[in-house]
Motif scaffolding. Structure first.
Motif, short mmCIF file in Angstrom:
data_model
loop_
_atom_site.label_atom_id
_atom_site.label_comp_id
_atom_site.label_asym_id
_atom_site.label_seq_id
_atom_site.Cartn_x
_atom_site.Cartn_y
_atom_site.Cartn_z
N ARG A 98 0.84 -1.21 0.00
CA ARG A 98 0.00 0.00 0.00
C ARG A 98 0.87 1.25 0.00
NH1 ARG A 98 -1.88 1.20 5.06
NH2 ARG A 98 0.32 1.63 5.32
N ASN A 99 1.90 1.26 0.82
CA ASN A 99 2.79 2.43 0.89
C ASN A 99 3.46 2.71 -0.44
OD1 ASN A 99 2.13 2.89 3.54
ND2 ASN A 99 3.93 1.85 4.36
N HIS A 100 3.75 1.66 -1.18
CA HIS A 100 4.35 1.84 -2.50
C HIS A 100 3.41 2.65 -3.42
CE1 HIS A 100 6.82 0.91 -5.99
NE2 HIS A 100 5.72 0.60 -6.63
N GLY A 158 4.95 9.75 -3.66
CA GLY A 158 4.63 11.02 -4.32
C GLY A 158 3.52 11.79 -3.63
N PHE A 159 2.73 11.10 -2.81
CA PHE A 159 1.66 11.77 -2.05
C PHE A 159 2.22 12.27 -0.72
CE2 PHE A 159 -0.81 9.17 -4.93
CZ PHE A 159 -1.87 9.98 -5.27
N THR A 160 1.82 13.47 -0.31
CA THR A 160 2.26 14.05 0.96
C THR A 160 1.03 14.31 1.83
OG1 THR A 160 2.16 16.30 0.07
CG2 THR A 160 4.27 15.13 -0.13
N GLU A 161 1.29 14.69 3.08
CA GLU A 161 0.24 15.04 4.04
C GLU A 161 -0.89 14.01 4.04
OE1 GLU A 161 -0.83 19.22 4.18
OE2 GLU A 161 1.05 19.71 3.14
N ARG A 162 -0.52 12.76 4.21
CA ARG A 162 -1.48 11.65 4.20
C ARG A 162 -2.29 11.64 5.49
NH1 ARG A 162 3.34 7.57 2.62
NH2 ARG A 162 3.88 8.58 0.65
N GLU A 190 -8.70 4.04 3.08
CA GLU A 190 -9.37 5.26 2.62
C GLU A 190 -8.65 6.43 3.28
OE1 GLU A 190 -13.68 5.08 3.01
OE2 GLU A 190 -13.56 2.89 2.93
N LEU A 191 -8.24 7.40 2.47
CA LEU A 191 -7.47 8.50 2.99
C LEU A 191 -7.56 9.72 2.09
CD1 LEU A 191 -3.79 8.23 1.98
CD2 LEU A 191 -5.27 6.26 1.58
N THR A 192 -7.05 10.83 2.61
CA THR A 192 -6.80 12.00 1.78
C THR A 192 -5.30 12.24 1.83
OG1 THR A 192 -7.19 13.52 3.61
CG2 THR A 192 -9.07 13.07 2.14
N ALA A 193 -4.80 12.82 0.76
CA ALA A 193 -3.38 13.14 0.67
C ALA A 193 -3.22 14.21 -0.39
CB ALA A 193 -2.57 11.90 0.32
N LYS A 194 -2.07 14.84 -0.37
CA LYS A 194 -1.79 15.86 -1.39
C LYS A 194 -0.87 15.28 -2.46
CE LYS A 194 -2.48 20.14 1.12
NZ LYS A 194 -1.85 21.41 1.54
N LEU A 195 -1.17 15.66 -3.70
CA LEU A 195 -0.32 15.34 -4.83
C LEU A 195 -0.07 16.66 -5.56
CD1 LEU A 195 1.11 13.19 -6.56
CD2 LEU A 195 -0.99 13.02 -7.90
N ASP A 196 1.18 17.06 -5.62
CA ASP A 196 1.54 18.36 -6.22
C ASP A 196 0.76 19.50 -5.59
OD1 ASP A 196 3.32 17.06 -7.94
OD2 ASP A 196 1.79 16.80 -9.49
#
Length: 166
Positions: free
Chosen positions: A85-87, A91-95, A114-120
């Motif tokens: 899953r971590n793989h 590239g995603f931050t602030e998970r 199920e999560l939110t994260a930032k991409l770019d």
């Protein structure tokens, strides 16, 4: 004689084009290494033409969300589900994980996150499912902007996932 050779070569070439490489017909996918069935998606989900990366991907015209499915078969991939899953999150931050559980999928345990994260710098809602079965790793992802439309996309993703059979 020459005409017969050309005809034979043309026939064999056409058969090879039809047999070779990854194919999705109806809800059945095969690429020579793996073969599986998937659940149907509503008409607003359009299959994406992808050259590298995932085996299959679709995008919803309604929400803009993307569903992807990738399969990798390698005996060396006997890696714990959380690491797999971590793989997917590279590239995603602030998970920020909202919910994570073990579910049963094709009579095997799978990890659903199920999560939110930032991409770019942009916030994305994600639903990830990772499954190991018969020497293969299957990863499923739903990625989109957090919204009410994403909730409908999540329901579509569940239908897609429930139709998965190896």
């Amino acid at each position: 004689m020459y005409g017969m050779k050309v005809w034979t070569l043309l026939t064999v070439s056409l058969l090879c084009v039809q047999c070779g490489g990854p194919q999705l017909q109806n809800s059945h996918y095969s690429d020579g290494q793996v073969s599986f069935d998937i659940g149907k998606l509503p008409a607003d989900w359009k299959q994406l033409d992808i050259e590298d990366g995932n085996d299959l991907a679709w995008q919803s015209a309604r929400s803009g969300a993307v569903i992807q499915l990738n399969a990798s078969c390698d005996p060396g991939l006997d890696i714990p589900l959380p690491a797999l899953r971590n793989h997917l999150l590279i590239g995603f931050t602030e998970r920020s994980f909202q919910h994570e559980q073990t579910i049963m999928l094709v009579k095997r345990e799978a990890l659903k996150s199920e999560l939110t994260a930032k991409l770019d710098g942009q916030v994305r809602a994600l639903v990830l499912v990772v499954l190991k079965k018969d020497g293969c790793v299957y990863d499923f992802a739903l990625i989109g902007r957090p919204s009410e439309q994403f909730e409908q996309s999540h329901r579509d993703f569940q239908t897609f996932l429930s139709g998965f059979q190896v």
